[in-house]
Design an enzyme around this catalytic site. Structure first.
Site, PDB file in Angstrom:
ATOM      1  N   LYS A  35      10.155   0.843   6.449  1.00 54.46           N
ATOM      2  CA  LYS A  35       8.719   1.112   6.600  1.00 54.46           C
ATOM      3  C   LYS A  35       8.002   0.068   7.465  1.00 54.46           C
ATOM      4  O   LYS A  35       6.783   0.094   7.593  1.00 54.46           O
ATOM      5  CB  LYS A  35       8.043   1.183   5.232  1.00 54.46           C
ATOM      6  CG  LYS A  35       8.675   2.189   4.277  1.00 54.46           C
ATOM      7  CD  LYS A  35       8.671   3.590   4.823  1.00 54.46           C
ATOM      8  CE  LYS A  35       9.309   4.539   3.825  1.00 54.46           C
ATOM      9  NZ  LYS A  35       9.754   5.773   4.410  1.00 54.46           N
ATOM     10  N   CYS A  36       8.747  -0.817   8.076  1.00 49.72           N
ATOM     11  CA  CYS A  36       8.178  -1.868   8.911  1.00 49.72           C
ATOM     12  C   CYS A  36       7.789  -1.308  10.282  1.00 49.72           C
ATOM     13  O   CYS A  36       8.443  -0.395  10.794  1.00 49.72           O
ATOM     14  CB  CYS A  36       9.208  -2.986   9.094  1.00 49.72           C
ATOM     15  SG  CYS A  36       8.659  -4.354  10.112  1.00 49.72           S
TER      16      CYS A  36
END
Length: 183
Positions: A35-36
């Protein structure tokens, strides 16, 4: 000799993997997170892997949830996500801690042997990259913003050094074999 070969780590499926299996390979170790905002680097890492894997290069992904809770998935879901979204075919390990008292020993070793941003040993964010030579030695550390494709030249240099090193080691053996054949 001090190297990454002394460490083991569980893969995404909990199978224990000995880094000694990587002897002779140039390795890029990356702490990752699905999710970065840097997760698109997984595409570039896969391209590097595909381009150089036949020459003795590999990428190791170590998912980590220590930065902004950017890796909320469990290990199997991480591997599936990396494969479906980014086509990742290199090794993906189980989630690890990279900082603090519970840091995986590999990351403690990597941090001990290099410094990052502001000469600090701690990993500051997802997608910090560690380049390992064919003898298992840490040769460089790269910031999360460093795009994987910018590492091509340094990877090629270390792949060439590995070839030259293996040629030097093979020469005395070949000489001995040639002498035996001549007898």
């Amino acid at each position: 000799m001090d190297s990454i070969y002394q460490f083991n780590a569980p893969l995404y499926n909990s199978e224990n993997f000995s880094l000694s299996e990587l002897k002779g390979k140039t390795v890029l170790i990356v702490n990752t997170a699905s999710k970065c905002s840097f997760s698109m680097q997984l595409n570039a890492l896969e391209k590097l892997y595909q381009e150089y894997k036949d020459r003795g290069f590999t990428v190791l992904a170590f998912p980590c949830n220590q930065f902004g809770q950017n890796e909320p998935l469990d290990n199997l879901a991480i591997r599936d996500f990396y494969q479906m979204q980014f086509g990742v075919s290199f090794k993906v390990f189980g989630k690890v801690m990279v900082n603090g008292p519970d840091a995986h020993p590999l990351f403690s070793y990597l941090k001990c042997h290099t410094r990052g941003i502001s000469q600090n040993r701690a990993v500051k964010w997802n997608f910090t990259k560690f380049l390992i030579n064919s003898q298992g030695q840490l040769v460089a550390r790269y910031a999360p913003r460093t795009k994987p494709e910018t590492l091509k030249q340094v990877i090629e240099t270390h792949l060439q050094k590995a070839v030259e090193s293996s040629d030097i080691k093979a020469t005395p053996i070949m000489s001995a074999l040639n002498r035996r054949t001549a007898l």
